[in-house]
Scaffold this motif. Structure first.
Motif, PDB file in Angstrom:
ATOM      1  N   HIS A   1       0.842  -1.200   0.000  1.00  0.00           N
ATOM      2  CA  HIS A   1       0.000   0.000   0.000  1.00  0.00           C
ATOM      3  C   HIS A   1       0.870   1.241   0.000  1.00  0.00           C
ATOM      4  CE1 HIS A   1       0.940   0.699   4.288  1.00  0.00           C
ATOM      5  NE2 HIS A   1       0.922  -0.616   4.372  1.00  0.00           N
ATOM      6  N   THR A   2       0.259   2.365  -0.348  1.00  0.00           N
ATOM      7  CA  THR A   2       0.950   3.644  -0.209  1.00  0.00           C
ATOM      8  C   THR A   2       1.144   3.944   1.272  1.00  0.00           C
ATOM      9  OG1 THR A   2      -1.162   4.809  -0.307  1.00  0.00           O
ATOM     10  CG2 THR A   2       0.065   4.559  -2.386  1.00  0.00           C
ATOM     11  N   SER A   3       2.184   4.709   1.584  1.00  0.00           N
ATOM     12  CA  SER A   3       2.536   4.889   2.987  1.00  0.00           C
ATOM     13  C   SER A   3       3.269   6.199   3.191  1.00  0.00           C
ATOM     14  CB  SER A   3       3.416   3.719   3.446  1.00  0.00           C
ATOM     15  OG  SER A   3       3.880   3.890   4.766  1.00  0.00           O
ATOM     16  N   ASN A   4       3.238   6.710   4.430  1.00  0.00           N
ATOM     17  CA  ASN A   4       4.068   7.857   4.816  1.00  0.00           C
ATOM     18  C   ASN A   4       4.442   7.717   6.279  1.00  0.00           C
ATOM     19  OD1 ASN A   4       2.420   9.867   6.635  1.00  0.00           O
ATOM     20  ND2 ASN A   4       0.976   9.116   5.071  1.00  0.00           N
ATOM     21  N   THR A   5       5.484   8.398   6.681  1.00  0.00           N
ATOM     22  CA  THR A   5       6.040   8.222   8.026  1.00  0.00           C
ATOM     23  C   THR A   5       5.236   8.934   9.110  1.00  0.00           C
ATOM     24  OG1 THR A   5       7.521  10.099   7.636  1.00  0.00           O
ATOM     25  CG2 THR A   5       8.382   7.900   7.153  1.00  0.00           C
ATOM     26  N   ASN A   6       4.233   9.698   8.753  1.00  0.00           N
ATOM     27  CA  ASN A   6       3.410  10.390   9.750  1.00  0.00           C
ATOM     28  C   ASN A   6       2.192   9.581  10.157  1.00  0.00           C
ATOM     29  OD1 ASN A   6       5.023  12.756   9.785  1.00  0.00           O
ATOM     30  ND2 ASN A   6       4.071  13.421   7.865  1.00  0.00           N
ATOM     31  N   SER A   7       2.061   8.369   9.629  1.00  0.00           N
ATOM     32  CA  SER A   7       0.895   7.538   9.903  1.00  0.00           C
ATOM     33  C   SER A   7       1.331   6.125  10.270  1.00  0.00           C
ATOM     34  CB  SER A   7      -0.012   7.471   8.665  1.00  0.00           C
ATOM     35  OG  SER A   7      -0.434   8.753   8.259  1.00  0.00           O
ATOM     36  N   TYR A   8       0.364   5.344  10.729  1.00  0.00           N
ATOM     37  CA  TYR A   8       0.565   3.906  10.821  1.00  0.00           C
ATOM     38  C   TYR A   8      -0.628   3.241  10.143  1.00  0.00           C
ATOM     39  CZ  TYR A   8      -2.767   3.372  14.747  1.00  0.00           C
ATOM     40  OH  TYR A   8      -3.885   3.347  15.523  1.00  0.00           O
ATOM     41  N   TYR A   9      -0.537   1.915   9.916  1.00  0.00           N
ATOM     42  CA  TYR A   9      -1.486   1.258   9.026  1.00  0.00           C
ATOM     43  C   TYR A   9      -2.013  -0.034   9.637  1.00  0.00           C
ATOM     44  CZ  TYR A   9       0.317   4.708   5.848  1.00  0.00           C
ATOM     45  OH  TYR A   9       0.667   5.914   5.286  1.00  0.00           O
ATOM     46  N   LEU A  10      -3.307  -0.238   9.443  1.00  0.00           N
ATOM     47  CA  LEU A  10      -3.988  -1.446   9.906  1.00  0.00           C
ATOM     48  C   LEU A  10      -4.520  -2.216   8.705  1.00  0.00           C
ATOM     49  CD1 LEU A  10      -6.065   0.154  12.810  1.00  0.00           C
ATOM     50  CD2 LEU A  10      -4.136  -1.419  13.102  1.00  0.00           C
ATOM     51  N   LEU A  11      -4.262  -3.515   8.672  1.00  0.00           N
ATOM     52  CA  LEU A  11      -4.835  -4.378   7.642  1.00  0.00           C
ATOM     53  C   LEU A  11      -6.104  -4.997   8.212  1.00  0.00           C
ATOM     54  CD1 LEU A  11      -4.667  -5.782   4.868  1.00  0.00           C
ATOM     55  CD2 LEU A  11      -3.367  -7.611   6.001  1.00  0.00           C
TER      56      LEU A  11
ATOM     57  N   VAL B   1      -3.933   5.667   9.829  1.00  0.00           N
ATOM     58  CA  VAL B   1      -4.265   6.403  11.043  1.00  0.00           C
ATOM     59  C   VAL B   1      -3.114   7.347  11.370  1.00  0.00           C
ATOM     60  CG1 VAL B   1      -4.970   6.233  13.450  1.00  0.00           C
ATOM     61  CG2 VAL B   1      -5.500   4.363  11.874  1.00  0.00           C
ATOM     62  N   PRO B   2      -3.380   8.634  11.615  1.00  0.00           N
ATOM     63  CA  PRO B   2      -2.302   9.561  11.976  1.00  0.00           C
ATOM     64  C   PRO B   2      -1.557   9.072  13.226  1.00  0.00           C
ATOM     65  CG  PRO B   2      -4.305  10.762  11.457  1.00  0.00           C
ATOM     66  CD  PRO B   2      -4.681   9.312  11.525  1.00  0.00           C
ATOM     67  N   ALA B   3      -0.251   9.098  13.197  1.00  0.00           N
ATOM     68  CA  ALA B   3       0.547   8.623  14.323  1.00  0.00           C
ATOM     69  C   ALA B   3       0.356   9.485  15.572  1.00  0.00           C
ATOM     70  CB  ALA B   3       2.021   8.580  13.938  1.00  0.00           C
ATOM     71  N   ASP B   4      -0.045  10.750  15.383  1.00  0.00           N
ATOM     72  CA  ASP B   4      -0.246  11.612  16.545  1.00  0.00           C
ATOM     73  C   ASP B   4      -1.667  11.540  17.094  1.00  0.00           C
ATOM     74  OD1 ASP B   4      -1.574  12.916  14.535  1.00  0.00           O
ATOM     75  OD2 ASP B   4      -0.535  14.832  14.770  1.00  0.00           O
ATOM     76  N   ALA B   5      -2.504  10.687  16.534  1.00  0.00           N
ATOM     77  CA  ALA B   5      -3.861  10.473  17.043  1.00  0.00           C
ATOM     78  C   ALA B   5      -4.188   8.983  16.953  1.00  0.00           C
ATOM     79  CB  ALA B   5      -4.867  11.300  16.255  1.00  0.00           C
ATOM     80  N   PRO B   6      -3.407   8.148  17.653  1.00  0.00           N
ATOM     81  CA  PRO B   6      -3.546   6.701  17.495  1.00  0.00           C
ATOM     82  C   PRO B   6      -4.813   6.135  18.115  1.00  0.00           C
ATOM     83  CG  PRO B   6      -1.989   7.194  19.234  1.00  0.00           C
ATOM     84  CD  PRO B   6      -2.336   8.509  18.591  1.00  0.00           C
ATOM     85  N   LEU B   7      -5.217   4.985  17.592  1.00  0.00           N
ATOM     86  CA  LEU B   7      -6.316   4.210  18.148  1.00  0.00           C
ATOM     87  C   LEU B   7      -5.762   3.254  19.209  1.00  0.00           C
ATOM     88  CD1 LEU B   7      -7.993   3.222  14.742  1.00  0.00           C
ATOM     89  CD2 LEU B   7      -8.544   5.202  16.187  1.00  0.00           C
ATOM     90  N   ASP B   8      -6.669   2.569  19.876  1.00  0.00           N
ATOM     91  CA  ASP B   8      -6.311   1.447  20.751  1.00  0.00           C
ATOM     92  C   ASP B   8      -7.050   0.238  20.197  1.00  0.00           C
ATOM     93  OD1 ASP B   8      -5.677  -0.348  22.727  1.00  0.00           O
ATOM     94  OD2 ASP B   8      -6.852   0.627  24.304  1.00  0.00           O
ATOM     95  N   SER B   9      -6.476  -0.378  19.185  1.00  0.00           N
ATOM     96  CA  SER B   9      -7.188  -1.400  18.413  1.00  0.00           C
ATOM     97  C   SER B   9      -7.587  -2.609  19.232  1.00  0.00           C
ATOM     98  CB  SER B   9      -6.338  -1.839  17.219  1.00  0.00           C
ATOM     99  OG  SER B   9      -6.179  -0.774  16.306  1.00  0.00           O
ATOM    100  N   ASP B  10      -6.758  -3.011  20.202  1.00  0.00           N
ATOM    101  CA  ASP B  10      -7.096  -4.196  20.989  1.00  0.00           C
ATOM    102  C   ASP B  10      -7.774  -3.865  22.310  1.00  0.00           C
ATOM    103  OD1 ASP B  10      -4.946  -3.166  22.357  1.00  0.00           O
ATOM    104  OD2 ASP B  10      -3.603  -4.845  21.944  1.00  0.00           O
ATOM    105  N   GLY B  11      -7.993  -2.574  22.583  1.00  0.00           N
ATOM    106  CA  GLY B  11      -8.740  -2.168  23.774  1.00  0.00           C
ATOM    107  C   GLY B  11      -8.059  -2.491  25.086  1.00  0.00           C
ATOM    108  N   ASP B  12      -6.725  -2.554  25.091  1.00  0.00           N
ATOM    109  CA  ASP B  12      -6.019  -2.911  26.320  1.00  0.00           C
ATOM    110  C   ASP B  12      -5.556  -1.709  27.126  1.00  0.00           C
ATOM    111  OD1 ASP B  12      -3.970  -1.972  24.736  1.00  0.00           O
ATOM    112  OD2 ASP B  12      -2.745  -3.788  24.832  1.00  0.00           O
TER     113      ASP B  12
ATOM    114  N   ALA C   1       1.339  -1.814  11.280  1.00  0.00           N
ATOM    115  CA  ALA C   1       2.736  -1.432  11.075  1.00  0.00           C
ATOM    116  C   ALA C   1       2.861   0.082  11.041  1.00  0.00           C
ATOM    117  CB  ALA C   1       3.281  -2.030   9.776  1.00  0.00           C
ATOM    118  N   LEU C   2       3.997   0.572  11.546  1.00  0.00           N
ATOM    119  CA  LEU C   2       4.305   1.993  11.436  1.00  0.00           C
ATOM    120  C   LEU C   2       4.536   2.354   9.974  1.00  0.00           C
ATOM    121  CD1 LEU C   2       6.758   2.331  14.441  1.00  0.00           C
ATOM    122  CD2 LEU C   2       4.410   3.197  14.345  1.00  0.00           C
ATOM    123  N   GLY C   3       4.226   3.582   9.610  1.00  0.00           N
ATOM    124  CA  GLY C   3       4.389   4.015   8.236  1.00  0.00           C
ATOM    125  C   GLY C   3       5.847   4.145   7.838  1.00  0.00           C
ATOM    126  N   ALA C   4       6.092   3.887   6.574  1.00  0.00           N
ATOM    127  CA  ALA C   4       7.420   4.056   5.995  1.00  0.00           C
ATOM    128  C   ALA C   4       7.308   5.014   4.824  1.00  0.00           C
ATOM    129  CB  ALA C   4       7.973   2.707   5.536  1.00  0.00           C
TER     130      ALA C   4
END
Length: 280
Positions: free
Chosen positions: A43-53, A95-106, A69-72
């Motif tokens: 996928h397209t990517s940038n270092t200011n984001s991270y990505y969920l499949l 997802v913007p790296a400065d506004a992350p989710l908590d995908s597993d709710g932990d 994975a963190l963006g590259a």
């Protein structure tokens, strides 16, 4: 927009969707089916984001997170390790790296988990395992302690810049959090100075460990600018962190206040006349 690919007997649909929210979908650039049935998605990517499949068995329900994975720079690669001989639908969410989710709710955000060895943003169980070198704290406890601002000064008495301060007045430093149970303060790190000399005093730490008071064993000089310093050194708060008493974000920073004392110089041909009553 979508395109259908066929590989190893599996029908795989890659969806390219748009989303106006901050957590958005990203353009997918390829798919790499593996002999074991797993799939890599580029996928397209940038270092200011991270990505969920995300994966789903139906196009309208692509919600199961399979990898993160963190963006590259330029491009990224995500992996669905499950081997399923059925149709699978995929979406990559940016997802913007400065506004992350908590995908597993932990209780730990995704970016922190991606950057921390031993954590997985899709595994909720790891939050309660012991973090190495953390003195018996879990990953969640370490994370929570790092999210709280460093302990600094909540207030002082006198306040910085106050004038007309009584020459018999004590100085109080109040903290935003309690210091650790083993913390100690003395005149070596809490002291008042005037004219290059430390004034005679004693120090007390409150029983709730939220304040330190400097009591004078001699009067403060009258009509003078006095400086009071509190140097925390390696003193820790109740979360095990060094104090930031200057409020500049630096652990171990030193707190200082300056104030002016009242003048007690007698005025000629004057007197104080009246009655003094004891107060309750």
């Amino acid at each position: 927009m979508s395109r259908r690919l066929f590989a190893a007997g599996l029908s795989l649909l890659i969806c390219q969707l748009s989303n106006s929210s901050r957590a958005a979908d990203v353009r997918l650039t390829g798919i790499l089916p593996q002999s074991d049935g797993s799939v890599f998605v580029s996928h397209t990517s940038n270092t200011n984001s991270y990505y969920l499949l995300l994966r789903g068995d139906r196009l309208e329900s692509i919600i199961s997170a399979r990898d993160a994975a963190l963006g590259a720079a330029d491009s990224g690669l995500l992996h669905d390790s499950a081997s399923l001989a059925t149709t699978r639908f995929f979406r990559v969410r940016e997802v913007p790296a400065d506004a992350p989710l908590d995908s597993d709710g932990d209780g730990i955000d995704d970016v922190y988990e991606l950057r921390t060895t031993g954590l997985n943003p899709l595994n909720s169980a790891d939050a309660n395992t012991l973090a190495p070198g953390a003195g018996g704290k879990t990953y969640l406890e370490v994370y929570e302690s790092q999210q709280v601002p460093l302990t600094t000064l909540a207030s002082t008495s006198p306040f910085n810049g106050e004038d007309g301060v009584s020459v018999t007045r004590e100085t109080v430093f109040r903290f935003t959090r309690p210091v650790s149970s083993g913390a100690t303060f003395s005149t070596a790190n809490v002291y008042a100075t005037f004219g290059g000399r430390k004034l005679l005093s004693r120090v007390e730490l409150a029983s709730d460990r939220r304040s330190v008071t400097l009591f004078g064993l001699e009067n403060l000089p009258d009509g003078a600018r006095v400086r009071v310093t509190i140097d925390p050194g390696d003193t820790r708060d109740d979360l095990g962190r060094r104090l930031d008493l200057a409020g500049n974000g630096q652990p171990g920073s030193i707190g200082q206040i300056d104030f002016d004392t009242a003048s007690v110089t007698p005025v000629g041909e004057t007197a104080v006349i009246g009655h003094v009553f004891a107060s309750a």
